[in-house]
Write an enzyme that holds these catalytic residues in place. Sequence first.
Site, PDB file in Angstrom:
ATOM      1  N   ASP A   1       1.304  -7.717   2.014  1.00 22.71           N
ATOM      2  CA  ASP A   1       1.400  -6.264   1.838  1.00 22.71           C
ATOM      3  C   ASP A   1       2.858  -5.803   1.710  1.00 22.71           C
ATOM      4  O   ASP A   1       3.409  -5.170   2.604  1.00 22.71           O
ATOM      5  CB  ASP A   1       0.707  -5.568   3.016  1.00 22.71           C
TER       6      ASP A   1
ATOM      7  N   SER B   1       3.888   2.307   8.333  1.00 24.36           N
ATOM      8  CA  SER B   1       3.660   1.303   7.296  1.00 24.36           C
ATOM      9  C   SER B   1       4.945   1.024   6.539  1.00 24.36           C
ATOM     10  O   SER B   1       5.612   1.945   6.091  1.00 24.36           O
ATOM     11  CB  SER B   1       2.601   1.790   6.316  1.00 24.36           C
TER      12      SER B   1
ATOM     13  N   HIS C   1       0.822  -1.218   0.000  1.00 30.84           N
ATOM     14  CA  HIS C   1       0.000   0.000   0.000  1.00 30.84           C
ATOM     15  C   HIS C   1       0.856   1.268   0.000  1.00 30.84           C
ATOM     16  O   HIS C   1       0.357   2.335  -0.326  1.00 30.84           O
ATOM     17  CB  HIS C   1      -1.072  -0.025   1.099  1.00 30.84           C
TER      18      HIS C   1
HETATM   19  N1  ARG Z   1      -4.754   0.073   7.108  1.00 39.48           N
HETATM   20  C1  ARG Z   1      -3.445   0.098   6.514  1.00 39.48           C
HETATM   21  C2  ARG Z   1      -2.641   1.255   7.017  1.00 39.48           C
HETATM   22  O1  ARG Z   1      -3.146   2.319   7.263  1.00 39.48           O
HETATM   23  C3  ARG Z   1      -3.492   0.232   5.033  1.00 39.48           C
HETATM   24  C4  ARG Z   1      -4.014  -0.935   4.367  1.00 39.48           C
HETATM   25  C5  ARG Z   1      -4.157  -0.743   2.904  1.00 39.48           C
HETATM   26  N2  ARG Z   1      -5.094  -1.727   2.411  1.00 39.48           N
HETATM   27  C6  ARG Z   1      -6.350  -1.457   2.086  1.00 39.48           C
HETATM   28  N3  ARG Z   1      -7.175  -2.430   1.854  1.00 39.48           N
HETATM   29  N4  ARG Z   1      -6.783  -0.218   1.958  1.00 39.48           N
HETATM   30  O2  ARG Z   1      -1.439   1.178   7.126  1.00 39.48           O
END
Ligand code: ARG
Length: 722
Positions: free
Chosen positions: A224, A656, A89
């Site tokens: 991811d 992230s 992401h």
């Molecule tokens: N929730 C994750 C974060 O903020 C991002 C995940 C991205 N994936 C998604 N399905 N939008 O780090």
Amino acid sequence: MEKRIRLIFAMTLTLLLTGNLVKADEGMWIPMLIGKNYDQMKKQGFKLTAEDLYNINKASIKDAIVSMGGGFCTAEVVSSHGLLFTNHHCGYESIAANSTPQNDILDNGFYAKSYAEEKPIPGLFVDFLVRIEDVTPQVTAALAGASDAERGTKLAQISKQLVDNSVKDTHYHAAISSFFKGNQYFLYVYEKYSDVRLVGAPPQSIGKFGGDTDNWEWPRHTGDFSIFRIYSGKDGQPAEYSADNVPLTPKKFLPISIKGVKNGDFAMVYGYPGRTDRFLTSNGVHLATEETNPIIVKLRDIRLRAWKEEMNKSTETRLKLSSKYAEIANYWKYYIGQTDQLKHLKIYEQKQGEEADFTKWAAGKPEYTGLMDAYKKAYADYEPYAIHRTYINEGLLAPGFVIMNLNLNGGIRALQQMKDNADAVASIKSQLGKIIDDYAGNYNETADKKIFAQIMASYYADVPAAQHPQFITDIVTNYKGSTPLESFTKYADYLWASSKTIRPADIKVLMDNPSIDAIANDPAFVYAQNVNPQAYSRKVFGTKITDFEAEKARLDHLYQKALLEKNADKLMYPDANSTMRISYGNVQDYIKDGKKAPITTNLNEVVKKYKPKDDEFDLPQSLLDAYKAKTFGQYGENGTVPVCFITNNDITGGNSGSPVINANGELIGLAFDGNWEAMSGDIAFDKKYKRTICVDVRYVLWCIDVLGHGNNLISELDIHKN
Ligand code: ARG
């Protein structure tokens, strides 16, 4: 972490610690000061020294970690040729921007087989941290005696002086960050590399497996990750993109352990958390849950529904809008979860308890008595405007053409001012060109029009009528419809029919001969200037908002000063502020819905969730084949491939892509999410529930090696089997 609205040029848009913890899962610690935590880290299983983590005289782990693009994500160096691992992401925008229906690397994945196949990403850069300095004494001295009004200017002055001094005669850049709301100041010196190339990514059916349904949830089955590489000039120094640049030889890179993880193992996350608000008072919690968060969710929902409708119509549109969609959807769900869990975990009540304690402690201390009452009064004065204010960023500025027109105004004026300075002109043109390209990349006429009208109708209903500025009342009067939505739809039709500053193609024509005079009366341009956040706020709020901000800043500063005093014998960590931090703790399970949640997930479960052709749960054939044939290579365990695991580390957006590191300093995973049960974590860390969701490095390597045949990449890595 969500990226900020790109508004440049002349406008600025504007728990506490339980101390001597047995286990310091909570806490985002400053690397330079990590020695203070060292005994505790050792007790929890850490095997290296504090100097292995942070050292300015020789290579240390900090030298293998970078912040991406100014802090939206973290990445780590994993080879002697500058190879970087981060989240899928985090690479999403770069991957989507390089995808077309003919060469769709977002859906199909891609692993460069040679340096020549690596894809330059204009605008992407990474920063290495060179060193941190405590400049609290200098800054405090400079601010001594300053009034609240003078503080800002004085702080800017001393910061500039300290920064200039610290980077003199170097190619470094530096910044001063405030900690504990202005009670401490640290100087950060960085080295920036701006030739960063995309090296690989799994198909998004792996990289985003589970989509929005599984986002922010555990158990999780997402691969991811994505891969980049830092390039330098031939001399190893930072250089702008050039075909002649070479892969960076880093000071340090992380070895990788494929030995596996088990409950209780030491685990540490080292990266760039963006923002937490752990000292927010109960007043702020109340405002978020009862007023502002639901508005954010509602407004994002409008955008998401309009985009989705268009994305379902063609692959081209889907590829075009998917990155923006994912970015908005991520925090749409975040705010739903945050609201739910603030309530469910009774954070308001918890904070009230802490505040009552504080008030007792503060009795007889003149500087701090009455602090909580002052908060209460400040929030009470502000509350009638809070929803309206939320509507500025999440509503008025949400339609793409608005920010585009604000940037046109700033950019073209800057061009006119700088017309005799060729370098400045070139730089402004290139920045503006980039903004226009970004805008064009997300532009969708049908969706954009709908979004504009629906958001404005929602504004009209939610913002108290007495606060509506005249230009909005005029729209509803002049474009009469049977409902506000009809009026704003008519107005949207008018804007799109008569403006030359909405369609990207028109804007590009305009830029052949940029002039403010040419667009001064353009209706979209005029509309955007009306919602220019600074002018708008001044006009509709007078000084209400700035007064609140100033008063809150003053109180926050005092509150944290008091807490530092109150907890003088304990270790305290400051809120995240996009500076490098270490969180240490353990691989650890938790109780979810009355049952023990697993600490790891595996490939069998991935395949169990498989739904052919589904938006969120599809899988590539290569994965299904390898699963069936049990081609697990050196990455398998117990007859399957491990996929994700959880730790009790303390992370937030910006983290992230951060490396999850074991007791020996080896990479065991990449942090990529938080869990639903603790979505209130940015405001209050819940020890029982808060977990960090990590993709197991063995799944990453299996995807690259077995599914992607990226042997060239695998052979760059330093893989430890024991
Ligand atoms: N929730 C994750 C974060 O903020 C991002 C995940 C991205 N994936 C998604 N399905 N939008 O780090």
